[in-house]
Design an enzyme around this catalytic site. Sequence first.
Site, PDB file in Angstrom:
ATOM      1  N   GLN A 102      -3.596   3.506  -2.772  1.00 45.29           N
ATOM      2  CA  GLN A 102      -2.747   2.931  -3.803  1.00 45.29           C
ATOM      3  C   GLN A 102      -2.387   1.514  -3.370  1.00 45.29           C
ATOM      4  O   GLN A 102      -1.804   1.318  -2.300  1.00 45.29           O
ATOM      5  CB  GLN A 102      -1.468   3.778  -3.955  1.00 45.29           C
ATOM      6  CG  GLN A 102      -1.693   5.069  -4.712  1.00 45.29           C
ATOM      7  CD  GLN A 102      -2.003   4.788  -6.166  1.00 45.29           C
ATOM      8  OE1 GLN A 102      -1.117   4.476  -6.945  1.00 45.29           O
ATOM      9  NE2 GLN A 102      -3.263   4.914  -6.547  1.00 45.29           N
TER      10      GLN A 102
ATOM     11  N   ASP B  36      -0.113   5.697  -1.088  1.00 44.96           N
ATOM     12  CA  ASP B  36      -0.933   6.871  -0.749  1.00 44.96           C
ATOM     13  C   ASP B  36      -2.398   6.577  -0.402  1.00 44.96           C
ATOM     14  O   ASP B  36      -3.049   5.778  -1.089  1.00 44.96           O
ATOM     15  CB  ASP B  36      -1.006   7.828  -1.952  1.00 44.96           C
ATOM     16  CG  ASP B  36       0.316   8.068  -2.618  1.00 44.96           C
ATOM     17  OD1 ASP B  36       1.348   7.594  -2.124  1.00 44.96           O
ATOM     18  OD2 ASP B  36       0.305   8.731  -3.669  1.00 44.96           O
TER      19      ASP B  36
ATOM     20  N   MET C  43       0.846  -1.206   0.000  1.00 47.77           N
ATOM     21  CA  MET C  43       0.000   0.000   0.000  1.00 47.77           C
ATOM     22  C   MET C  43       0.873   1.244   0.000  1.00 47.77           C
ATOM     23  O   MET C  43       1.902   1.272   0.672  1.00 47.77           O
ATOM     24  CB  MET C  43      -0.875  -0.019   1.254  1.00 47.77           C
ATOM     25  CG  MET C  43      -1.710   1.230   1.457  1.00 47.77           C
ATOM     26  SD  MET C  43      -2.762   1.096   2.922  1.00 47.77           S
ATOM     27  CE  MET C  43      -1.587   1.524   4.202  1.00 47.77           C
TER      28      MET C  43
ATOM     29  N   TRP D  60       9.426   6.601   0.625  1.00 46.38           N
ATOM     30  CA  TRP D  60       9.820   5.906  -0.607  1.00 46.38           C
ATOM     31  C   TRP D  60      11.252   5.376  -0.571  1.00 46.38           C
ATOM     32  O   TRP D  60      11.585   4.452  -1.307  1.00 46.38           O
ATOM     33  CB  TRP D  60       9.618   6.812  -1.826  1.00 46.38           C
ATOM     34  CG  TRP D  60       8.187   6.830  -2.290  1.00 46.38           C
ATOM     35  CD1 TRP D  60       7.345   7.904  -2.325  1.00 46.38           C
ATOM     36  CD2 TRP D  60       7.430   5.710  -2.788  1.00 46.38           C
ATOM     37  NE1 TRP D  60       6.108   7.520  -2.800  1.00 46.38           N
ATOM     38  CE2 TRP D  60       6.139   6.189  -3.094  1.00 46.38           C
ATOM     39  CE3 TRP D  60       7.715   4.363  -2.999  1.00 46.38           C
ATOM     40  CZ2 TRP D  60       5.128   5.354  -3.604  1.00 46.38           C
ATOM     41  CZ3 TRP D  60       6.713   3.541  -3.507  1.00 46.38           C
ATOM     42  CH2 TRP D  60       5.444   4.038  -3.803  1.00 46.38           C
TER      43      TRP D  60
ATOM     44  N   PHE E 284      -3.315   5.601 -10.640  1.00 44.72           N
ATOM     45  CA  PHE E 284      -2.523   6.343  -9.662  1.00 44.72           C
ATOM     46  C   PHE E 284      -3.439   7.150  -8.733  1.00 44.72           C
ATOM     47  O   PHE E 284      -4.649   7.045  -8.783  1.00 44.72           O
ATOM     48  CB  PHE E 284      -1.523   7.250 -10.396  1.00 44.72           C
ATOM     49  CG  PHE E 284      -0.209   6.575 -10.728  1.00 44.72           C
ATOM     50  CD1 PHE E 284      -0.103   5.192 -10.866  1.00 44.72           C
ATOM     51  CD2 PHE E 284       0.949   7.327 -10.910  1.00 44.72           C
ATOM     52  CE1 PHE E 284       1.115   4.578 -11.163  1.00 44.72           C
ATOM     53  CE2 PHE E 284       2.170   6.728 -11.210  1.00 44.72           C
ATOM     54  CZ  PHE E 284       2.257   5.359 -11.335  1.00 44.72           C
ATOM     55  N   SER E 285      -2.793   7.976  -7.922  1.00 38.33           N
ATOM     56  CA  SER E 285      -3.522   8.661  -6.843  1.00 38.33           C
ATOM     57  C   SER E 285      -4.554   9.657  -7.341  1.00 38.33           C
ATOM     58  O   SER E 285      -4.457  10.187  -8.448  1.00 38.33           O
ATOM     59  CB  SER E 285      -2.529   9.363  -5.920  1.00 38.33           C
ATOM     60  OG  SER E 285      -1.914   8.388  -5.116  1.00 38.33           O
TER      61      SER E 285
ATOM     62  N   ARG F 158      -0.197  14.515 -12.503  1.00 40.87           N
ATOM     63  CA  ARG F 158      -0.963  13.524 -11.724  1.00 40.87           C
ATOM     64  C   ARG F 158      -1.512  14.034 -10.387  1.00 40.87           C
ATOM     65  O   ARG F 158      -1.278  15.152  -9.989  1.00 40.87           O
ATOM     66  CB  ARG F 158      -0.097  12.286 -11.480  1.00 40.87           C
ATOM     67  CG  ARG F 158       1.166  12.527 -10.688  1.00 40.87           C
ATOM     68  CD  ARG F 158       1.964  11.218 -10.554  1.00 40.87           C
ATOM     69  NE  ARG F 158       3.182  11.409  -9.799  1.00 40.87           N
ATOM     70  CZ  ARG F 158       4.331  11.818 -10.325  1.00 40.87           C
ATOM     71  NH1 ARG F 158       4.431  12.096 -11.607  1.00 40.87           N
ATOM     72  NH2 ARG F 158       5.402  11.973  -9.557  1.00 40.87           N
ATOM     73  N   ASP F 159      -2.229  13.112  -9.740  1.00 33.98           N
ATOM     74  CA  ASP F 159      -2.706  13.241  -8.354  1.00 33.98           C
ATOM     75  C   ASP F 159      -3.760  14.339  -8.166  1.00 33.98           C
ATOM     76  O   ASP F 159      -3.629  15.209  -7.294  1.00 33.98           O
ATOM     77  CB  ASP F 159      -1.518  13.455  -7.380  1.00 33.98           C
ATOM     78  CG  ASP F 159      -0.449  12.377  -7.510  1.00 33.98           C
ATOM     79  OD1 ASP F 159      -0.759  11.298  -8.059  1.00 33.98           O
ATOM     80  OD2 ASP F 159       0.697  12.618  -7.073  1.00 33.98           O
TER      81      ASP F 159
ATOM     82  N   GLU G  41       4.237  16.118  -5.574  1.00 33.91           N
ATOM     83  CA  GLU G  41       3.227  15.072  -5.728  1.00 33.91           C
ATOM     84  C   GLU G  41       2.043  15.372  -4.808  1.00 33.91           C
ATOM     85  O   GLU G  41       2.154  16.152  -3.857  1.00 33.91           O
ATOM     86  CB  GLU G  41       3.804  13.689  -5.376  1.00 33.91           C
ATOM     87  CG  GLU G  41       4.924  13.245  -6.310  1.00 33.91           C
ATOM     88  CD  GLU G  41       5.426  11.818  -6.050  1.00 33.91           C
ATOM     89  OE1 GLU G  41       5.675  11.107  -7.028  1.00 33.91           O
ATOM     90  OE2 GLU G  41       5.568  11.419  -4.872  1.00 33.91           O
TER      91      GLU G  41
HETATM   92  C1  FRU Z   1       3.128   9.413  -4.414  1.00 35.62           C
HETATM   93  C2  FRU Z   1       2.942   8.775  -5.795  1.00 35.62           C
HETATM   94  C3  FRU Z   1       1.960   9.577  -6.596  1.00 35.62           C
HETATM   95  C4  FRU Z   1       1.434   8.551  -7.565  1.00 35.62           C
HETATM   96  C5  FRU Z   1       1.411   7.306  -6.730  1.00 35.62           C
HETATM   97  C6  FRU Z   1       1.705   6.046  -7.504  1.00 35.62           C
HETATM   98  O1  FRU Z   1       3.555   8.527  -3.440  1.00 35.62           O
HETATM   99  O2  FRU Z   1       4.189   8.668  -6.428  1.00 35.62           O
HETATM  100  O3  FRU Z   1       2.512  10.714  -7.223  1.00 35.62           O
HETATM  101  O4  FRU Z   1       0.162   8.895  -8.045  1.00 35.62           O
HETATM  102  O5  FRU Z   1       2.368   7.473  -5.711  1.00 35.62           O
HETATM  103  O6  FRU Z   1       1.528   4.913  -6.706  1.00 35.62           O
END
Ligand code: FRU
Length: 491
Positions: free
Chosen positions: A39, A22, A20, A284, A80-81, A145-146, A198
């Site tokens: 995620q 985000d 898991m 990360w 993705f997120s 993204r996001d 992000e």
């Molecule tokens: C942040 C991220 C987001 C992306 C997702 C992918 O942790 O890198 O930018 O959408 O995780 O799993």
Amino acid sequence: GDYEGALRPQVHFSPPKGFMNDPNGLHVGANGLYHVYYQYNPTADVAGNQHWGHATTTDGYTFENQPIALFPPNNETFVFSGSAVVDVNNTSGYFPGQDNGVVAIYTLSNSTSQNQNIAFSKDGGYSFEPYKGNPVIDIGSTQFRDPQVFWHPQTQSWVMVTVYATEFTVGIYTSSNLKDWQHSSNFSHHGLLGIQYECPNLVEMPVEGSNETMWLMFISINPGAPLGGSISQYFPGSFNGTHFEAVDSVARIADFAKDNYAGQFFSGIPGTEKRLSMDWASNWQYTNNVPTANEGWRSSMTVFRQNHLKKLPNIGWDLVSSPFNITSQFSQVLASNSSLGNNSILLDYSSVPSGALYFEANITGLTPDTLAGSLNFTFTSSVSGENIQGGTIPGGTTWLSRRNTNWGAENPYFTDKFSSEGIYSGSENGTWTVSGILDRTILELFVNGGEQSGTMTFFPEQPLDTLRIGAKGIPQGAGVSVAVWALKDAW
Ligand code: FRU
């Protein structure tokens, strides 16, 4: 899932199995149920193959795992997120005769593009149907993204913040129907840049001691955080429906340790009095290596946190973040002493089934001339001797250490000590408080009700089962109180 593993947090959310990262789509449903998506890689214990996992909770602690909500559309493109909103007024036109339609807004990512997409749920957020007109925003980028979406009542419009990640830019878009989006403005190159922006959030926040609200831009950066890897920062400011303006250029970091990332605020809570969030409690730099994979899972979330802004005399605007309704999870008082002085309590909690505790220590009766001494705690394993430690100095620095746990010593990124030095100093009202949730492999620490917070994971070979907590060097005239509660086993 099997939540019995010795490393499994018991009052924190972790996935049934697999990996898991985000939190996604956090929202309060029409019936007051909290929906948490995340995620999720259901097929391996490392990041990849991103789906949206799903869980629900009525109290923020007792979760029910639900079927996966969003699946990759093909084996090269991942989900993705993103966020989710309840389309109460059927602005999307997809929910005639319904006021509990849920719209998920997320990024589809593959090696040639990242773009924003939506999906509709007629059953209150359990199953979703992708919109036929997807993507709803595509700018021909691989680093876009996001999306976080919220309703802005003043302009009667949906607002989206989303990142042009490697351009250190948050794009602000607006829409009347969640399908057609107009670009309004950019917020770019603010604060710490790292290598990418992000997971942006823009939220209206209550301000302590006032009826006013302020807006908060919340941006996660990874890699390139000051302590390495990933961390979040925030900018208080104002928002008029199309443009965000920060009050200053200060980069305020949301957490002084290293396991707090990609936080998201809930949508759908009327008013701003209960502004809840949840964060991914990992980093990360080492998330794909932590030893919980031996139990078939990786990563937990923080507990739900309640947030507001406060203006502190010495450092100005500060995001205050504390556990949501934690007293609902108390099972019994393990220790309570309101006149401890410069002493400590030693507590064997090996018989607490959850292995999870909430603790609080206070100093009262300080004056500006007598800011001295410290509050200190150590959680130890009576079997292996491993421990984690922390402490705080009234008006000053707070610290945490995981250096005496066996796992991580050989990992150069698994930083072993943290402190809030330089982020914060000061004291109000002659009191100083530290509180925290210790839950097997995660500690969330809060100073002065959340004026500072530190989230630290750690992986002992044997369960921690003994707590020493107390004060040292507190001046004459000041008082010390300590209390510790066992937490229920929410799983
Ligand atoms: C942040 C991220 C987001 C992306 C997702 C992918 O942790 O890198 O930018 O959408 O995780 O799993």
